[in-house]
Design an enzyme around this catalytic site. Structure first.
Site, mmCIF file in Angstrom:
data_model
loop_
_atom_site.group_PDB
_atom_site.id
_atom_site.type_symbol
_atom_site.label_atom_id
_atom_site.label_comp_id
_atom_site.label_asym_id
_atom_site.label_seq_id
_atom_site.Cartn_x
_atom_site.Cartn_y
_atom_site.Cartn_z
ATOM 1 C CB SER A 130 -0.861 -0.035 1.262
ATOM 2 O OG SER A 130 -1.474 1.202 1.488
ATOM 3 C CE1 TYR A 155 -4.151 -2.870 5.767
ATOM 4 C CE2 TYR A 155 -3.553 -0.589 5.328
ATOM 5 C CZ TYR A 155 -3.884 -1.844 4.870
ATOM 6 O OH TYR A 155 -3.918 -2.097 3.522
ATOM 7 C CE LYS A 159 -1.567 -4.373 3.411
ATOM 8 N NZ LYS A 159 -1.861 -5.711 2.908
ATOM 9 C CG LEU A 206 -14.003 10.476 -1.164
ATOM 10 C CD1 LEU A 206 -14.778 11.437 -0.281
ATOM 11 C CD2 LEU A 206 -12.906 11.232 -1.923
HETATM 12 P P1 NAD Z 1 -11.177 -7.066 1.199
HETATM 13 O O1 NAD Z 1 -11.410 -7.031 2.669
HETATM 14 O O2 NAD Z 1 -12.310 -6.762 0.301
HETATM 15 O O3 NAD Z 1 -10.576 -8.495 0.785
HETATM 16 C C1 NAD Z 1 -9.757 -9.246 1.631
HETATM 17 C C2 NAD Z 1 -10.341 -10.652 1.706
HETATM 18 O O4 NAD Z 1 -9.495 -11.466 2.540
HETATM 19 C C3 NAD Z 1 -11.738 -10.706 2.305
HETATM 20 O O5 NAD Z 1 -12.589 -11.399 1.409
HETATM 21 C C4 NAD Z 1 -11.565 -11.475 3.619
HETATM 22 O O6 NAD Z 1 -12.684 -12.284 3.900
HETATM 23 C C5 NAD Z 1 -10.315 -12.300 3.350
HETATM 24 N N1 NAD Z 1 -9.502 -12.633 4.522
HETATM 25 C C6 NAD Z 1 -9.016 -11.789 5.470
HETATM 26 N N2 NAD Z 1 -8.282 -12.486 6.371
HETATM 27 C C7 NAD Z 1 -8.280 -13.784 5.971
HETATM 28 C C8 NAD Z 1 -7.694 -14.977 6.488
HETATM 29 N N3 NAD Z 1 -6.992 -14.965 7.615
HETATM 30 N N4 NAD Z 1 -7.900 -16.131 5.828
HETATM 31 C C9 NAD Z 1 -8.640 -16.146 4.689
HETATM 32 N N5 NAD Z 1 -9.224 -15.067 4.160
HETATM 33 C C10 NAD Z 1 -9.041 -13.892 4.796
HETATM 34 O O7 NAD Z 1 -9.940 -6.091 0.923
HETATM 35 P P2 NAD Z 1 -9.401 -5.498 -0.459
HETATM 36 O O8 NAD Z 1 -9.773 -4.061 -0.508
HETATM 37 O O9 NAD Z 1 -9.758 -6.379 -1.588
HETATM 38 O O10 NAD Z 1 -7.842 -5.545 -0.178
HETATM 39 C C11 NAD Z 1 -7.042 -6.609 -0.628
HETATM 40 C C12 NAD Z 1 -5.612 -6.378 -0.198
HETATM 41 O O11 NAD Z 1 -5.150 -5.137 -0.718
HETATM 42 C C13 NAD Z 1 -5.407 -6.291 1.316
HETATM 43 O O12 NAD Z 1 -4.181 -6.901 1.633
HETATM 44 C C14 NAD Z 1 -5.331 -4.802 1.576
HETATM 45 O O13 NAD Z 1 -4.586 -4.513 2.735
HETATM 46 C C15 NAD Z 1 -4.613 -4.336 0.317
HETATM 47 N N6 NAD Z 1 -4.864 -2.923 -0.010
HETATM 48 C C16 NAD Z 1 -6.149 -2.483 -0.147
HETATM 49 C C17 NAD Z 1 -6.381 -1.151 -0.431
HETATM 50 C C18 NAD Z 1 -7.795 -0.627 -0.527
HETATM 51 O O14 NAD Z 1 -7.979 0.587 -0.401
HETATM 52 N N7 NAD Z 1 -8.804 -1.458 -0.772
HETATM 53 C C19 NAD Z 1 -5.308 -0.269 -0.618
HETATM 54 C C20 NAD Z 1 -4.003 -0.757 -0.499
HETATM 55 C C21 NAD Z 1 -3.788 -2.106 -0.183
HETATM 56 C C1 WQD Z 2 -9.415 9.691 0.792
HETATM 57 C C2 WQD Z 2 -9.578 11.185 1.023
HETATM 58 C C3 WQD Z 2 -10.043 11.779 3.290
HETATM 59 C C4 WQD Z 2 -13.956 9.926 3.620
HETATM 60 C C5 WQD Z 2 -7.031 4.599 3.010
HETATM 61 C C6 WQD Z 2 -6.011 3.906 3.884
HETATM 62 C C7 WQD Z 2 -4.818 3.507 3.064
HETATM 63 C C8 WQD Z 2 -5.231 2.682 1.844
HETATM 64 C C9 WQD Z 2 -6.323 3.350 1.074
HETATM 65 C C10 WQD Z 2 -5.073 0.342 2.349
HETATM 66 C C11 WQD Z 2 -8.899 11.681 2.301
HETATM 67 C C12 WQD Z 2 -11.210 12.136 2.401
HETATM 68 C C13 WQD Z 2 -12.735 10.377 3.161
HETATM 69 C C14 WQD Z 2 -14.984 10.872 3.851
HETATM 70 C C15 WQD Z 2 -13.500 12.621 3.106
HETATM 71 N N1 WQD Z 2 -5.762 1.408 2.219
HETATM 72 N N2 WQD Z 2 -12.516 11.684 2.909
HETATM 73 N N3 WQD Z 2 -14.717 12.181 3.570
HETATM 74 O O1 WQD Z 2 -7.274 7.676 3.791
HETATM 75 O O2 WQD Z 2 -6.285 7.987 1.481
HETATM 76 O O3 WQD Z 2 -6.417 5.740 2.442
HETATM 77 O O4 WQD Z 2 -7.401 3.717 1.951
HETATM 78 O O5 WQD Z 2 -3.903 0.160 2.314
HETATM 79 O O6 WQD Z 2 -3.981 2.778 3.902
HETATM 80 O O7 WQD Z 2 -5.628 4.814 4.905
HETATM 81 O O8 WQD Z 2 -8.508 6.856 1.732
HETATM 82 O O9 WQD Z 2 -10.832 6.969 0.925
HETATM 83 O O10 WQD Z 2 -10.401 7.071 3.428
HETATM 84 O O11 WQD Z 2 -9.779 9.005 1.992
HETATM 85 O O12 WQD Z 2 -13.309 13.820 2.908
HETATM 86 O O13 WQD Z 2 -16.075 10.545 4.307
HETATM 87 O O14 WQD Z 2 -10.987 11.474 1.193
HETATM 88 O O15 WQD Z 2 -9.856 12.750 4.285
HETATM 89 O O16 WQD Z 2 -8.388 12.952 2.047
HETATM 90 P P1 WQD Z 2 -7.088 7.179 2.435
HETATM 91 P P2 WQD Z 2 -9.956 7.392 2.033
#
Ligand code: NAD
Ligand code: WQD
Length: 345
Positions: A130, A155, A159, A206
């Site tokens: 991330s 969290y 990572k 967001l």
């Molecule tokens: P998500 O929660 O939709 O998907 C994760 C899945 O993993 C879920 O279906 C959950 O049931 C499963 N899971 C969690 N722990 C488990 C375990 N111990 N055993 C088996 N299954 C398990 O999340 P996502 O948004 O698809 O994110 C996927 C990956 O990407 C994550 O590692 C997350 O940290 C990373 N990531 C997400 C974002 C984001 O904003 N969505 C941003 C950066 C990184």
């Molecule tokens: C985006 C922008 C908020 C909600 C998060 C995790 C990051 C990564 C991605 C996994 C910011 C603003 C938000 C609302 C708003 N995930 N906002 N009103 O914080 O960039 O990142 O998701 O790895 O680790 O921290 O994403 O969508 O929460 O916010 O104004 O109701 O929108 O302040 O500027 P963020 P976000």
């Protein structure tokens, strides 16, 4: 097993990014096998993947922190060429309240997978990292060389530690190759509106909060802060379409399987290269859908960085990958998904 198709284990494959990547793997001729404990996703996702692709992927429901069950899985499914490891807990705020839950789940899942890679000779792994590892960088946009900052949350720390675990394990075991993909802000849904993000409870992010507001589930979108040092005063992020993001995983898998990497462990930023403010997203949604978003400016949210976006040159050059979908099309896809799950015409 279909001998002509390469097998890829997708952990967390019924989740948001995992389900879209499973679709792209099927489209590219791979045989994805999903493990998910359904802690943050639903079993119906499999039927919807089948509706999109014509193929229902193999699925095993269990918790990857259970090493015995994971070993039984690898005994059952031989010849897995690569793992894409999505499974993790991902709510930043919850991780501050429940650090041990986050450290346990997010670290033990990766450690168990690496143990099984060594035991069952699975050569390749792609890991979901991330942009959170960069914190608030001094210089923008961020490249893969931009120094990491001390994590803002448990969290975020998982990572960073996971990347270190991968680096050390791959250094000690050159037969394993890995790629960490640092996602910026994934948004949107599949253009069919059959799969998308399913946040539990009140969304933190967001775009799901915005679409739920427009759907009438939330009263008003709060825009967190308008006094940032940005052109319109609201915070800037790099919002990346989830299908574009998923396609990069298929390319990463191909790079690993064909041994095209420059080293045994590589890191790529996955973003668009464009920073957009919160108000750009509100305006973009209104332009894409013709619907007004009820919003108000409130105080900054604690822990938010002011601005971050990716330098994507390395992914563009090395992976031959580029985000393609416009922000309007992406926001429209998020709205179509919200409408579909709420039964709105
Ligand atoms: P998500 O929660 O939709 O998907 C994760 C899945 O993993 C879920 O279906 C959950 O049931 C499963 N899971 C969690 N722990 C488990 C375990 N111990 N055993 C088996 N299954 C398990 O999340 P996502 O948004 O698809 O994110 C996927 C990956 O990407 C994550 O590692 C997350 O940290 C990373 N990531 C997400 C974002 C984001 O904003 N969505 C941003 C950066 C990184
Ligand atoms: C985006 C922008 C908020 C909600 C998060 C995790 C990051 C990564 C991605 C996994 C910011 C603003 C938000 C609302 C708003 N995930 N906002 N009103 O914080 O960039 O990142 O998701 O790895 O680790 O921290 O994403 O969508 O929460 O916010 O104004 O109701 O929108 O302040 O500027 P963020 P976000």
């Amino acid at each position: 097993m279909n001998k002509s198709k390469k097998r890829v284990l997708v952990t967390g494959g019924t989740g948001y990014i995992g389900s879209h990547t499973t679709v792209e793997l099927i489209n590219a001729g791979y045989e994805p096998i999903i493990i998910d404990n359904l802690s943050n996703s639903s079993i119906e996702v499999l039927d919807n993947i089948e509706k999109i692709t014509g193929i229902k992927p193999s699925f095993e429901q269990f918790d990857i922190t259970d090493l015995k069950k994971l070993e039984a899985f690898f005994e059952k499914y031989s010849e897995i060429e690569a793992i894409i490891h999505f499974a993790a807990n991902k709510a930043v705020g919850e991780s501050v309240q429940k650090p041990l839950m986050y450290y346990h789940n997010n670290l033990v899942t990766l450690i168990n997978l690496l143990k099984c890679q060594l035991k069952y000779n699975v050569p390749n792994i792609v890991f979901s990292s991330s942009c959170t590892v960069y914190g608030q960088p001094e210089k923008l946009p961020v490249t893969e060389q931009t120094p990491k900052q001390e994590a803002e949350s448990p969290y975020g720390n998982t990572k960073q530690v996971n990347e270190e675990i991968l680096i050390d394990t791959i250094k000690a075991n050159p037969n394993i190759h890995g790629i960490a993909l640092r996602y910026f802000n994934p948004i949107g849904a599949h253009p069919t509106a059959l799969i998308g993000e399913l946040p539990l409870g009140v969304p933190n992010c967001l775009v799901p909060f915005l679409t739920q507001t427009v759907a009438g589930i939330r009263e008003q979108l709060s825009v967190f802060g308008s006094d940032y040092n940005t052109p319109d005063g609201t915070a800037i992020r790099d919002y990346i379409n989830v299908v574009d993001l998923s396609k990069a995983h298929v390319i990463a898998i191909e790079r690993l399987i064909e041994n095209k990497g420059k080293s045994n462990f590589e890191i790529f930023n996955l973003g668009t290269g464009n920073g957009l403010s919160v108000l750009d997203i509100v305006n973009g949604f209104e332009k894409a859908t013709g619907i007004k978003v009820n919003h108000k400016i409130v105080d900054r949210r604690a822990g938010d960085v002011e601005q971050i976006w990716a330098n994507t040159s390395y992914a563009n050059q090395e992976l031959g990958w580029k985000a393609e979908t416009s922000i309007e099309a992406t926001l429209l896809s998020a709205w179509n998904w919200e409408k579909n799950i709420r039964g709105i015409k």
